[in-house]
Design a protein around this motif. Structure first.
Motif, PDB file in Angstrom:
ATOM      1  N   ASP A   1      19.682 -25.979-100.796  1.00 24.30           N
ATOM      2  CA  ASP A   1      18.224 -25.838-100.806  1.00 24.30           C
ATOM      3  C   ASP A   1      17.767 -24.779 -99.809  1.00 24.30           C
ATOM      4  O   ASP A   1      16.824 -24.024-100.057  1.00 24.30           O
ATOM      5  CB  ASP A   1      17.562 -27.178-100.476  1.00 24.30           C
ATOM      6  CG  ASP A   1      17.837 -28.242-101.525  1.00 24.30           C
ATOM      7  OD1 ASP A   1      18.076 -27.869-102.694  1.00 24.30           O
ATOM      8  OD2 ASP A   1      17.834 -29.444-101.175  1.00 24.30           O
ATOM      9  N   VAL A   2      18.424 -24.726 -98.645  1.00 22.40           N
ATOM     10  CA  VAL A   2      18.055 -23.757 -97.615  1.00 22.40           C
ATOM     11  C   VAL A   2      18.568 -22.367 -97.980  1.00 22.40           C
ATOM     12  O   VAL A   2      17.889 -21.361 -97.748  1.00 22.40           O
ATOM     13  CB  VAL A   2      18.600 -24.206 -96.248  1.00 22.40           C
ATOM     14  CG1 VAL A   2      18.126 -23.271 -95.143  1.00 22.40           C
ATOM     15  CG2 VAL A   2      18.179 -25.635 -95.949  1.00 22.40           C
ATOM     16  N   LEU A   3      19.765 -22.302 -98.547  1.00 25.10           N
ATOM     17  CA  LEU A   3      20.337 -21.015 -98.926  1.00 25.10           C
ATOM     18  C   LEU A   3      19.420 -20.236 -99.857  1.00 25.10           C
ATOM     19  O   LEU A   3      19.300 -19.011 -99.758  1.00 25.10           O
ATOM     20  CB  LEU A   3      21.684 -21.235 -99.627  1.00 25.10           C
ATOM     21  CG  LEU A   3      22.957 -21.173 -98.779  1.00 25.10           C
ATOM     22  CD1 LEU A   3      24.152 -21.585 -99.607  1.00 25.10           C
ATOM     23  CD2 LEU A   3      23.157 -19.799 -98.208  1.00 25.10           C
ATOM     24  N   ARG A   4      18.759 -20.936-100.763  1.00 23.71           N
ATOM     25  CA  ARG A   4      17.941 -20.271-101.772  1.00 23.71           C
ATOM     26  C   ARG A   4      16.763 -19.517-101.173  1.00 23.71           C
ATOM     27  O   ARG A   4      16.234 -18.609-101.810  1.00 23.71           O
ATOM     28  CB  ARG A   4      17.448 -21.295-102.803  1.00 23.71           C
ATOM     29  CG  ARG A   4      18.513 -21.727-103.790  1.00 23.71           C
ATOM     30  CD  ARG A   4      17.983 -22.763-104.773  1.00 23.71           C
ATOM     31  NE  ARG A   4      18.908 -22.970-105.872  1.00 23.71           N
ATOM     32  CZ  ARG A   4      19.961 -23.785-105.819  1.00 23.71           C
ATOM     33  NH1 ARG A   4      20.195 -24.473-104.712  1.00 23.71           N
ATOM     34  NH2 ARG A   4      20.769 -23.909-106.848  1.00 23.71           N
ATOM     35  N   ARG A   5      16.313 -19.899 -99.990  1.00 18.72           N
ATOM     36  CA  ARG A   5      15.156 -19.211 -99.418  1.00 18.72           C
ATOM     37  C   ARG A   5      15.533 -18.253 -98.302  1.00 18.72           C
ATOM     38  O   ARG A   5      14.659 -17.626 -97.710  1.00 18.72           O
ATOM     39  CB  ARG A   5      14.120 -20.222 -98.912  1.00 18.72           C
ATOM     40  CG  ARG A   5      14.503 -21.000 -97.668  1.00 18.72           C
ATOM     41  CD  ARG A   5      13.289 -21.765 -97.127  1.00 18.72           C
ATOM     42  NE  ARG A   5      12.793 -22.651 -98.137  1.00 18.72           N
ATOM     43  CZ  ARG A   5      13.189 -23.919 -98.283  1.00 18.72           C
ATOM     44  NH1 ARG A   5      14.073 -24.424 -97.460  1.00 18.72           N
ATOM     45  NH2 ARG A   5      12.698 -24.677 -99.222  1.00 18.72           N
TER      46      ARG A   5
ATOM     47  N   SER B   1      22.552 -18.632-108.069  1.00 18.52           N
ATOM     48  CA  SER B   1      22.251 -18.719-109.493  1.00 18.52           C
ATOM     49  C   SER B   1      22.149 -20.180-109.918  1.00 18.52           C
ATOM     50  O   SER B   1      22.481 -21.102-109.159  1.00 18.52           O
ATOM     51  CB  SER B   1      23.344 -18.015-110.307  1.00 18.52           C
ATOM     52  OG  SER B   1      24.570 -18.717-110.209  1.00 18.52           O
ATOM     53  N   GLU B   2      21.690 -20.397-111.165  1.00 22.30           N
ATOM     54  CA  GLU B   2      21.585 -21.755-111.673  1.00 22.30           C
ATOM     55  C   GLU B   2      22.951 -22.420-111.774  1.00 22.30           C
ATOM     56  O   GLU B   2      23.063 -23.641-111.697  1.00 22.30           O
ATOM     57  CB  GLU B   2      20.894 -21.749-113.041  1.00 22.30           C
ATOM     58  CG  GLU B   2      19.409 -21.414-112.976  1.00 22.30           C
ATOM     59  CD  GLU B   2      18.719 -21.552-114.319  1.00 22.30           C
ATOM     60  OE1 GLU B   2      19.431 -21.681-115.334  1.00 22.30           O
ATOM     61  OE2 GLU B   2      17.480 -21.523-114.351  1.00 22.30           O
ATOM     62  N   SER B   3      24.013 -21.636-111.919  1.00 17.52           N
ATOM     63  CA  SER B   3      25.368 -22.190-111.966  1.00 17.52           C
ATOM     64  C   SER B   3      25.907 -22.517-110.584  1.00 17.52           C
ATOM     65  O   SER B   3      26.929 -23.188-110.462  1.00 17.52           O
ATOM     66  CB  SER B   3      26.313 -21.204-112.661  1.00 17.52           C
ATOM     67  OG  SER B   3      26.452 -20.019-111.898  1.00 17.52           O
TER      68      SER B   3
ATOM     69  N   LYS C   1      25.486 -14.953-104.009  1.00 18.31           N
ATOM     70  CA  LYS C   1      25.608 -13.530-103.738  1.00 18.31           C
ATOM     71  C   LYS C   1      24.903 -13.215-102.423  1.00 18.31           C
ATOM     72  O   LYS C   1      23.884 -13.834-102.089  1.00 18.31           O
ATOM     73  CB  LYS C   1      24.981 -12.693-104.855  1.00 18.31           C
ATOM     74  CG  LYS C   1      25.726 -12.743-106.182  1.00 18.31           C
ATOM     75  CD  LYS C   1      25.071 -11.806-107.193  1.00 18.31           C
ATOM     76  CE  LYS C   1      25.835 -11.802-108.502  1.00 18.31           C
ATOM     77  NZ  LYS C   1      25.240 -10.860-109.482  1.00 18.31           N
ATOM     78  N   TYR C   2      25.470 -12.246-101.709  1.00 17.38           N
ATOM     79  CA  TYR C   2      24.815 -11.736-100.501  1.00 17.38           C
ATOM     80  C   TYR C   2      24.495 -10.264-100.719  1.00 17.38           C
ATOM     81  O   TYR C   2      25.389  -9.449-100.932  1.00 17.38           O
ATOM     82  CB  TYR C   2      25.715 -11.908 -99.277  1.00 17.38           C
ATOM     83  CG  TYR C   2      25.200 -11.168 -98.061  1.00 17.38           C
ATOM     84  CD1 TYR C   2      24.078 -11.622 -97.380  1.00 17.38           C
ATOM     85  CD2 TYR C   2      25.810  -9.994 -97.623  1.00 17.38           C
ATOM     86  CE1 TYR C   2      23.594 -10.939 -96.288  1.00 17.38           C
ATOM     87  CE2 TYR C   2      25.336  -9.301 -96.531  1.00 17.38           C
ATOM     88  CZ  TYR C   2      24.216  -9.774 -95.868  1.00 17.38           C
ATOM     89  OH  TYR C   2      23.727  -9.094 -94.787  1.00 17.38           O
ATOM     90  N   ASN C   3      23.216  -9.942-100.706  1.00 16.24           N
ATOM     91  CA  ASN C   3      22.724  -8.587-100.928  1.00 16.24           C
ATOM     92  C   ASN C   3      23.353  -7.962-102.165  1.00 16.24           C
ATOM     93  O   ASN C   3      23.789  -6.815-102.163  1.00 16.24           O
ATOM     94  CB  ASN C   3      22.977  -7.702 -99.703  1.00 16.24           C
ATOM     95  CG  ASN C   3      21.968  -6.576 -99.581  1.00 16.24           C
ATOM     96  OD1 ASN C   3      20.976  -6.519-100.303  1.00 16.24           O
ATOM     97  ND2 ASN C   3      22.220  -5.660 -98.674  1.00 16.24           N
TER      98      ASN C   3
ATOM     99  N   VAL D   1      32.972 -10.179 -98.859  1.00 21.69           N
ATOM    100  CA  VAL D   1      31.954 -10.911 -98.102  1.00 21.69           C
ATOM    101  C   VAL D   1      32.223 -12.404 -98.263  1.00 21.69           C
ATOM    102  O   VAL D   1      32.433 -12.891 -99.378  1.00 21.69           O
ATOM    103  CB  VAL D   1      30.529 -10.586 -98.595  1.00 21.69           C
ATOM    104  CG1 VAL D   1      29.507 -11.457 -97.883  1.00 21.69           C
ATOM    105  CG2 VAL D   1      30.216  -9.115 -98.368  1.00 21.69           C
ATOM    106  N   ALA D   2      32.255 -13.119 -97.153  1.00 22.42           N
ATOM    107  CA  ALA D   2      32.462 -14.569 -97.188  1.00 22.42           C
ATOM    108  C   ALA D   2      31.375 -15.244 -96.363  1.00 22.42           C
ATOM    109  O   ALA D   2      30.723 -14.615 -95.516  1.00 22.42           O
ATOM    110  CB  ALA D   2      33.848 -14.926 -96.652  1.00 22.42           C
TER     111      ALA D   2
END
Length: 891
Positions: free
Chosen positions: A143-147, A154-156, A160-162, A217-218
């Protein structure tokens, strides 16, 4: 005159002084101590501030006011942290106000600290402070990652980072979940995580750090100290209407010695549990190993899934077990087990209409199908790893068994048909890797990968269809198609890396072995009950071998802002395949050269420009050389009549990455060009009921160009994260359909805006959209004239509003609008709405939650699709309105 002028100025000054009056006072405590630095204001009857002062060190203050100001009913207000507020009216004729301030204790629970989200950059590591991005209504780290600006989920569940896919998701430096990390982002509470680290230019092997370049990227989740000390988890129980259930039990422990994330789930609310076992980089890892597994050749239908979240149409009854456990031993050895299991039953009902556009004709198919699937999955992985600065050791053993039984009833072009598809997958693999560093700091790598894979399939169709093509025009009662391709794969390599030279060098040699056996049988059940072979072709009994010896050199150079890497692989390959039933016995030898080049320029400390080039010279696989006919589904008959396919192509890509970590601004953009050729082309013969596809020897060129870009920014003034992505692509390719060579040009453009913001403290809003414009053009030769210029426009928008009317109570309403337009058909528009109400009972450590989905009770969904000369219309059955009440107990 000068004296007169000075005298007049003095008179005016005296008059101005007499026209004003001084209001002064002092602030003291009850014990007589002065109160300095208090805020003293004068306000008019409308509440507006007309004068402002701060009390001095002795607690004194004063104002100069017009003579008539007292009659305006001004009020004097005094504010100071730790004292009660004072609000008194000014009195006419009174100039002095000595005020006694009464102390007032501070209730810390009512103090709200607001600060900008924190982010820290150190070298190649970017750290997000999770707490500064989290909201009260958030549960999981996902939930936090999305903002978080710069992040995409993605919905799956892929991250992704940048604009770049992440390669790993670590938990305190340990890769507990392998490539199947979506279960972690959905399950791990964000309150356990102190910060999220973005590891740029990530090198997972410690022995290779500073000895090999990397552009991966990790992500690493840094767990809070207090969260490492105890076992946590959740128990979720939910029930609802109509006849709905949803349950989950998870246990979590993350300390330095032992980590576990174990989850058991069951539901029939449309939550696809198979998504928890999705590996996002599996294809990349198989490609690196040189292993391309043959997929299943048979299917039960021709329509894909609708462009909707799966819970809208997934009519399921599912259960899963996801066990992930890791132990770090004192000697540096790490032991890990990942055990996955799932059983499922789901249904899909749809109607479809498909048109194939030819230069002077149009072929149409209609279809109505009800499919019932019963998939299952078991997958067990055991790993032992030591990742030290002097050496790296890793052994992974994987055993899997999965499959599906599906039945369907369909009507195709007014013909009633029943189907049954049975598929099984048996998989075994072991990967051993040992990478020691020598005394001179050079590094040796030993690698061995062994894999056995098989997917037998059986497709039964009743009654007999297309008798004019399959059974010499004679009616018959059924079809049975069976296929399997058991595969053994072996890869062994050894390499030597020079680390102390200006140009880092790696030299590698290895061999690859592949053995496959394609068996298929197509049987037609006659009206007297006998099963006869298909007379149009013999069965397949094709044996395939591919053996490779290769050597390559990788050269890496880094100086100042420049970084480059080139790989020069040379492969000697021998392919042999034979099938006595078709007098097929071929042997071929090839020498393949597939160079790779990567150049990177750091334009600033944070920004870079990269150029990538690859030349691919590859030979086909067993799917391109079998001669016997295979009925892939009730409408597709496959075969080949060509030599082994050869493919070659050039790919060039340019990418720019811009980021400003402190200001939370991330921008990426890139262009890519690909041109490839092959010595074969898939030729299709389409009639009103069936398509026959044959691979023919015919030169075929494909070219494509694409451009994409994205921006993500945190807007501090609004407390909002905003993003915008766009992409454009064009591709040119050929199709051979009904003996006509049809050159096509497909053009697609997509734009995706998004924003998430908090308004008025208790209200937040999220918006995401996607607009897609697709055009397919049939080009006549090299001329510019166009035939059957097809256009499709789609807009998909989602809006969510969250409101917290009371403390620990959260209400969220989501709306999703979809609009599709095709010029020759009617427009399609849908508006979906869902609601969620959640209340947290702190003393019970429990959440009570009510979910209501599909408020408008939309039970059918229509969509268009466009690809080359194929236009499709689909109508799907959806889940209706549903309400589920859930209790979440935090253990």
């Amino acid at each position: 005159m000068m004296r007169f002028f000075c005298f007049l100025c003095c008179l005016l000054s005296v008059a101005a002084a007499w026209a004003q009056q001084r209001v002064e006072g002092s602030l003291k405590t009850e014990s007589g101590k002065p109160v300095p630095h208090a805020s003293v204001t004068l306000r008019n009857p409308q509440g507006r501030i007309v004068a402002f002062r701060a009390s001095d060190a002795a607690g004194r203050f004063y104002f100069m006011l017009p003579a008539n100001a007292i009659s305006d009913s001004l009020r004097l207000s005094v504010n100071h942290l730790g004292y009660a507020k004072v609000d008194i009216p000014l009195t006419a004729g009174r100039n002095g106000y000595d005020i006694t301030m009464k102390e007032k204790p501070i209730d810390l629970s009512e103090v709200e600290v607001k600060s900008r989200p924190r982010i820290d950059a150190r070298g190649d590591t970017l750290s997000y402070d999770v707490g500064s991005f989290a909201k009260a209504e958030d549960r999981s780290i996902g939930d936090v990652l999305r903002r978080m600006p710069g992040m995409e989920v993605s919905e799956s569940g892929q991250i992704k980072y940048n604009g770049q896919n992440i390669s790993n998701l670590y938990i305190d430096g340990d890769d507990l979940l392998n490539d199947k990390y979506s279960i972690g982002t959905k399950t791990i509470p964000h309150a356990m995580v102190q910060k999220l680290e973005v590891l740029q230019n990530h090198q997972p092997l410690k022995v290779l750090q500073n000895k090999a370049l990397s552009d991966r990227v990790a992500l690493n989740l840094v767990i809070k100290d207090e969260a490492r000390l105890k076992l946590t988890g959740q128990a979720k129980l939910g029930a609802g209407l109509p006849h709905q259930y949803d349950g989950e039990l998870n246990t979590i422990l993350f300390n330095k010695k032992y980590k576990m994330l174990n989850v058991a789930k069951g539901n029939n609310i449309g939550d696809d549990l198979a998504a928890d076992f999705t590996g996002f980089n599996v294809a990349d890892m198989r490609s690196a190993a040189g292993n391309s597994r043959p997929g299943g050749l048979l299917s039960s239908g021709t329509a894909g899934s609708p462009p909707l979240p799966k819970q809208r149409y997934y009519l399921n009854n599912s259960g899963s077990l996801n066990l992930n456990n890791l132990v770090n031993l004192k000697n540096g050895l790490q032991l890990k087990t990942n055990i996955n299991g799932m059983i499922d039953g789901n249904d899909l009902a749809y109607n479809s209409f498909t048109e194939l556009y030819l230069a002077d004709d149009t072929i149409s198919y209609t279809e109505r199908q009800d499919i019932g699937r019963d998939p299952f999955l078991t997958d067990v992985s055991f790993a032992a790893m030591a990742n030290e600065e002097r050496y790296h050791f890793n052994n992974v053993l994987n055993v899997g068994y999965s499959g599906e039984m599906g039945t369907s009833a369909l009507m195709s072009n007014e013909i009633n048909i029943s189907q049954r598809l049975r598929s099984r997958v048996r998989n075994f693999s072991n990967t051993l890797e040992y990478t020691p560093a020598l005394k001179n700091s050079n590094v040796i790598n030993l690698y061995w990968h062994l894999n056995h894979y098989n997917q037998p399939q059986q497709l039964a169709i009743a009654p007999g269809i297309n008798e004019d093509i399959l059974n010499q025009g004679m009616p018959f009662t059924g079809i049975h198609q069976a296929t399997e391709i058991p595969t053994w794969f072996n890869r062994v390599t050894t390499s030597y890396r020079l680390a102390n030279t200006a140009v880092k060098q790696r030299y590698r040699v290895g061999m690859v072995n592949e053995w496959q056996h394609l068996r298929s049988a197509l049987r037609l059940t006659q009206q007297d009950g006998t099963a006869l072979p298909y007379t149009g072709s013999s069965d397949n009994d094709l044996r395939w071998q591919r053996h490779q010896l290769f050597a390559d050199g990788t050269f890496e150079y880094k100086k100042g802002r420049w970084e480059s890497a080139v790989t020069l692989p040379l492969t000697g390959q021998r392919i042999a395949y034979r099938d006595q039933r078709f007098s097929l016995d071929e042997q071929q030898a090839h020498l393949l050269f597939n160079p790779l080049l990567r150049v990177k320029l750091m334009t600033t400390v944070e920004d870079y420009l990269s150029l990538n080039y690859a030349f691919a010279n590859q030979m086909g696989n067993i799917n391109g050389v079998f001669r016997g006919a295979i009925l892939a589904n009730y409408r597709s008959l496959l075969a080949n009549d060509a030599a082994l396919q050869g493919r070659h192509g050039h790919t060039v890509g340019l990418r720019y990455n811009f980021q400003r970590a402190i200001s939370l601004l991330f921008i990426n953009g890139g262009i890519s060009y690909n041109r490839s050729g092959a010595n074969t082309i898939a030729a299709s013969i389409a009639t009103d009921n069936i398509e026959r596809t044959v691979l023919l020897p015919f030169e075929n060129d494909i070219s494509s160009f694409s451009a994409n870009g994205g921006i993500s920014k945190f807007i501090f003034a609004l407390g909002a994260t905003a993003s915008l992505k766009a992409s454009w692509s064009t591709s040119r390719f050929n199709q051979l359909l009904n003996d006509e060579l049809l050159p096509f040009n497909n053009i697609a453009f997509m734009v995706e805006p998004g924003v998430e913001a908090r308004l008025f403290g208790k209200v937040s809003i999220t918006y995401s959209g996607a607009g897609t414009w697709t055009t397919s053009k049939l080009v006549i030769g090299e001329a510019t004239g166009l035939v059957n210029d097809q256009r499709l426009r789609m807009v998909d928008q989602s809006v969510g509003i969250s409101y917290s009317p009371l403390r620990n109570t959260f209400l969220r309403v989501n709306g999703r609008h979809q609009y599709t337009r095709q010029p020759t058909l009617r427009d399609i528009s849908y508006l979906f709405a869902d609601a969620n109400l959640r209340h947290r009972v702190q003393q019970w450590r429990t959440d009570l939650e009510l979910n209501i989905t599909n408020l408008a009770n939309i039970t059918a969904y229509e969509t268009y699709s466009l690809s080359a000369n194929r236009f499709g219309y689909r109508r799907y059955q959806l889940r209706g309105r549903m309400a589920v009440l859930k209790c979440v107990f935090n253990l």
